[in-house]
Design a protein around this motif. Structure first.
Motif, PDB file in Angstrom:
ATOM      1  N   ALA A  51       0.980  -1.226   0.027  1.00 18.47           N
ATOM      2  CA  ALA A  51      -0.002   0.025  -0.043  1.00 18.47           C
ATOM      3  C   ALA A  51       0.825   1.201  -0.154  1.00 18.47           C
ATOM      4  CB  ALA A  51      -0.840   0.098   1.295  1.00 18.47           C
ATOM      5  N   VAL A  52       0.500   2.176  -0.718  1.00 22.90           N
ATOM      6  CA  VAL A  52       1.256   3.472  -0.890  1.00 22.90           C
ATOM      7  C   VAL A  52       0.355   4.692  -1.027  1.00 22.90           C
ATOM      8  CG1 VAL A  52       2.764   4.911  -2.374  1.00 22.90           C
ATOM      9  CG2 VAL A  52       2.945   2.468  -2.401  1.00 22.90           C
ATOM     10  N   SER A  53       0.613   5.648  -0.111  1.00 23.06           N
ATOM     11  CA  SER A  53      -0.113   6.667   0.011  1.00 23.06           C
ATOM     12  C   SER A  53       0.305   7.851  -0.391  1.00 23.06           C
ATOM     13  CB  SER A  53      -1.098   7.105   1.337  1.00 23.06           C
ATOM     14  OG  SER A  53       0.267   7.186   2.428  1.00 23.06           O
ATOM     15  N   ALA A  54      -0.229   8.986  -1.012  1.00 19.98           N
ATOM     16  CA  ALA A  54       0.379  10.064  -1.486  1.00 19.98           C
ATOM     17  C   ALA A  54      -0.351  11.089  -1.864  1.00 19.98           C
ATOM     18  CB  ALA A  54       1.462   9.772  -2.854  1.00 19.98           C
ATOM     19  N   PRO A  55      -0.004  12.415  -2.028  1.00 17.29           N
ATOM     20  CA  PRO A  55      -1.098  13.599  -2.296  1.00 17.29           C
ATOM     21  C   PRO A  55      -1.594  13.159  -3.542  1.00 17.29           C
ATOM     22  CG  PRO A  55       1.194  14.411  -1.421  1.00 17.29           C
ATOM     23  CD  PRO A  55       1.349  12.901  -1.815  1.00 17.29           C
TER      24      PRO A  55
END
Length: 138
Positions: A94-98
């Motif tokens: 899982a990757v979160s970013a703007p």
């Protein structure tokens, strides 16, 4: 990655655990890759699968995640070991970013790195009764 989230797990994985580990209010995107056990490999029917990991595989997995983190991008990953059935979740990233473009790119890079450098081996059993190790070079 949160210390509460084991990198290598012998119990079923829940993709939401990795998502919760990376999500912040600053994120406009969370991209999750979920790899599952398929019923074939090349042209052979797979009936059983077992993953085994080097004792330090969790450190390798944590390092891959760390190498892809930035101030704006958070990464979590887990890999399952032991006996898995067709359809079971084997790996989660899982990757979160703007923004979505960066989240997608980092997620793809992380799963590629996991497959290339984390010492986890897959033993497949086929419908014809034969079996074979996969990922032997890792």
């Amino acid at each position: 990655m949160s210390s509460r989230l084991p990198a290598i797990a012998s119990t079923p994985l829940d993709p939401r655990d990795c998502e919760r580990a990376v999500h912040t209010a600053a994120d406009g995107a969370i991209v999750t890759f979920t790899g599952t056990v398929r019923d074939h490999h090349d042209d052979r029917a797979v009936t059983a699968l077992r993953y085994e990991a080097h004792p330090r595989a969790g450190e390798f997995l944590a390092q891959v995640c760390a190498e892809h983190r930035t101030a704006d991008v958070r990464v979590a990953a887990q890999h399952r070991i032991g006996e898995l059935s067709i359809g079971d979740i084997a790996v989660v990233v899982a990757v979160s970013a703007p923004h979505r473009r960066e989240a997608f790119a980092v997620c793809a890079a992380v799963i590629d790195a996991v497959k290339a450098v984390v010492p986890i081996w897959k033993y497949e059993t086929y419908a014809d009764g034969t079996a074979d190790w996969q990922n032997p070079g890792c």
